[in-house]
Design a protein around this motif. Structure first.
Motif, PDB file in Angstrom:
ATOM      1  N   LEU A   4     -29.842  11.140  12.104  1.00 48.20           N
ATOM      2  CA  LEU A   4     -30.178   9.730  11.910  1.00 48.20           C
ATOM      3  C   LEU A   4     -31.676   9.578  11.631  1.00 48.20           C
ATOM      4  CD1 LEU A   4     -29.563   6.710  12.034  1.00 48.20           C
ATOM      5  CD2 LEU A   4     -29.784   6.835  14.525  1.00 48.20           C
ATOM      6  N   THR A 211     -27.178   0.368  12.051  1.00 48.09           N
ATOM      7  CA  THR A 211     -27.307   1.739  12.542  1.00 48.09           C
ATOM      8  C   THR A 211     -27.449   1.759  14.058  1.00 48.09           C
ATOM      9  OG1 THR A 211     -28.404   2.338  10.474  1.00 48.09           O
ATOM     10  CG2 THR A 211     -28.646   3.858  12.307  1.00 48.09           C
ATOM     11  N   THR A 214     -24.113   0.908  15.807  1.00 50.62           N
ATOM     12  CA  THR A 214     -23.081   1.931  15.603  1.00 50.62           C
ATOM     13  C   THR A 214     -23.419   3.225  16.341  1.00 50.62           C
ATOM     14  OG1 THR A 214     -22.584   0.997  13.436  1.00 50.62           O
ATOM     15  CG2 THR A 214     -21.786   3.217  13.875  1.00 50.62           C
ATOM     16  N   HIS A 215     -24.662   3.724  16.168  1.00 55.42           N
ATOM     17  CA  HIS A 215     -25.011   5.045  16.698  1.00 55.42           C
ATOM     18  C   HIS A 215     -25.547   5.009  18.119  1.00 55.42           C
ATOM     19  CE1 HIS A 215     -24.554   7.358  12.924  1.00 55.42           C
ATOM     20  NE2 HIS A 215     -24.860   6.208  12.353  1.00 55.42           N
ATOM     21  N   GLN A 334     -38.105   2.015  11.905  1.00 54.72           N
ATOM     22  CA  GLN A 334     -36.855   2.711  12.193  1.00 54.72           C
ATOM     23  C   GLN A 334     -37.076   4.123  12.739  1.00 54.72           C
ATOM     24  OE1 GLN A 334     -33.583   2.113   9.424  1.00 54.72           O
ATOM     25  NE2 GLN A 334     -34.766   0.558   8.344  1.00 54.72           N
ATOM     26  N   THR A 338     -36.022   5.002  16.556  1.00 56.50           N
ATOM     27  CA  THR A 338     -35.046   6.081  16.745  1.00 56.50           C
ATOM     28  C   THR A 338     -35.620   7.192  17.621  1.00 56.50           C
ATOM     29  OG1 THR A 338     -34.115   5.607  14.551  1.00 56.50           O
ATOM     30  CG2 THR A 338     -33.552   7.717  15.542  1.00 56.50           C
TER      31      THR A 338
END
Length: 375
Positions: A4, A211, A214-215, A334, A338
Motif C-alpha cells: 500500500l 484505501t 478498506t485496508h 498518504q 500510511t
C-alpha cells in the motif's frame, strides 16, 4: 502495508513536478497569456494519461512498464502545476470585482468533480469486474475515459475570449524568478503554508479514505468509494456558497480563519468516531462535516492569494505557491499517514498528521496580508 505504501508513493510522485510546471507554465501564462497556457497544460495532461492507459504489462515490457507509469504521472504533475495558476488568474480577472469569490469558487466545483467521477468509476468497476479482471485490464478504463478531456477541453479553451488583462500588464513574463521571490517571497511562503489546510484534509478524506477504510478499518470497498463521493459532492455544493458569502463580506480573512480553525478542531474527533464506530453513517457524516469547512479554505483562499499578487506575476505566483504546498503536504499525506499507521498500529494515526497540518495553515492565514486589487 508495504504494498500500500508503494502504491500511494506512486500516486504522490506526480506532485514532485508540480512546482516545476508552476514555474514553466505559469511564466508562459504571464508572458504569452492565460488561455495559451491552459491549452498547453491540457495537451501535457493528455500525454500523461495516454502513457498510463497504454502502458504494456510488466511481463511484456519489464522494468520499462513501471518507468512509463512514473513518467506519465510526472507529465500529469507538470500539467497540473501550471494549470491552477493560469486558470484561476483568468477566471478572477474576467469576473466582476464584486463577484470574484463566487466565480473563482466554480474552479473548485470542477476540481471536486474529478474525485467524484473517480469514486463512481471505482465503485462501478469494483462491483462489475472480478479482482483478476480489474488487475489485468479494468484499471485502464478510467484513464481511457479521462482522455475525453482532451477534445472537450481543447474545444472550450479555443472559444474562450482573449485574456481580460491588458497585454501591458503581462510584462511580468520578463521578470526574473529571483526578482519574483525577492519581491514577493514572504507572501509566497505564507501562501504555500496555507495550502496545508486544504491539501491534507482533501487527500486524507477525499482521496485516501477508500484505501483507509478498506485496508485499515477493513470495511467494504463500497463504503470507501461512497465516502469519497460524499466528500466531493459537499465540496461542489459548499464552494459556491462560500464564494457568495465571501463577496458579501468586507474582508475575506475572517471567513477563512473560522473555516481553517474549525477544520483543525474537527479532524481528531471525526477520526475518533470513525475508528470507534466504523459504520457507513458515521463515516459519511464525518467526511461530509470536514469537507464542508475545507471548501471555503480552497475557494476563498485562492481568491485571497490572487488578489494579493500583481497581475504581472499572478499566474506563476499562485501556481508556484499552490504546487509547492500540494507537493509538500498533499503528496506526502498518504505515504506519511500510511507509515504512521504501519509504525503505530493505531488507525487514529491519520489524525496525528492531519490536525497539526491544519494548524500550520491557520497560523499562516493569521499573518497573510489581505488586499483587494481592482485589476
Amino acid at each position: 502495508m508495504t504494498s500500500l505504501l508503494m502504491a500511494v508513493g506512486t500516486f504522490g510522485v506526480g506532485f514532485l513536478f508540480r512546482p516545476l510546471g508552476a514555474i514553466v507554465i505559469g511564466t508562459y501564462a504571464d508572458r504569452v497569456g492565460r488561455r495559451a497556457a491552459m491549452t498547453l497544460s491540457i495537451w501535457l495532461m493528455a500525454a500523461g494519461m495516454v502513457m498510463i492507459a497504454a502502458c504494456p504489462p510488466y511481463r511484456v515490457a519489464g522494468i520499462a512498464a513501471p518507468i512509463a507509469i512514473l513518467v506519465g504521472r510526472l507529465l500529469q504533475g507538470l500539467a497540473a502545476g501550471g494549470e491552477i495558476g493560469a486558470a484561476a488568474a483568468y477566471v478572477m480577472e474576467a469576473a466582476p470585482h464584486a463577484r470574484r469569490g463566487y466565480v473563482v469558487s466554480w474552479q473548485l466545483v470542477g476540481a471536486a468533480a474529478s474525485p467524484l467521477m473517480g469514486a463512481l468509476l471505482g465503485l462501478l468497476l469494483s462491483s462489475r469486474l472480478s479482482a483478476a479482471s480489474l488487475a489485468a485490464w479494468g484499471w485502464r478504463i478510467p484513464f481511457l475515459i479521462g482522455l475525453l478531456i482532451l477534445p472537450l477541453g481543447w474545444y472550450v479553451r479555443q472559444r474562450l475570449p482573449e485574456d481580460p488583462v491588458h497585454p501591458a500588464a503581462r510584462s511580468g513574463g520578463r521578470v526574473a524568478l529571483v526578482e519574483l521571490f525577492r519581491s514577493h517571497g514572504k507572501l509566497l511562503a505564507l501562501a504555500t503554508l496555507t495550502v496545508a489546510g486544504r491539501a491534507v484534509p482533501a487527500y486524507t478524506v477525499s482521496y485516501f479514505m477508500p484505501t483507509y477504510l478498506t485496508h485499515v478499518m477493513h470495511l467494504p470497498a463500497m463504503v470507501g468509494f461512497l465516502a469519497s463521493a460524499v466528500s466531493a459532492i459537499v465540496l461542489m455544493l459548499a464552494a459556491p456558497l462560500s464564494g457568495l458569502l465571501a463577496d458579501r463580506l468586507q474582508r475575506r480573512k475572517p471567513l477563512l480563519l473560522v473555516a481553517s480553525g474549525v477544520t483543525t478542531l474537527l479532524i481528531y474527533p471525526v477520526f475518533h468516531f470513525i475508528t470507534r464506530t466504523p459504520d457507513t453513517a458515521t463515516v459519511l457524516a464525518g467526511v461530509a462535516l470536514i469537507s464542508a469547512f475545507v471548501a471555503p479554505c480552497s475557494s476563498v483562499g485562492t481568491v485571497l492569494v490572487l488578489e494579493a499578487l500583481p497581475a504581472e506575476v499572478r499566474a506563476r505566483g499562485l501556481a508556484f505557491s499552490f504546487a509547492l504546498g500540494v507537493a509538500l503536504f498533499g503528496a506526502t499525506a498518504q505515504p506519511i499517514v500510511t507509515s504512521l499507521i504501519q509504525w503505530s498500529g493505531n488507525p487514529m494515526a491519520a489524525a496525528w498528521y492531519a490536525a497539526p497540518a491544519c494548524l500550520v495553515s491557520f497560523c499562516a492565514l493569521l499573518f497573510f496580508p489581505e488586499r483587494r486589487r481592482e485589476r
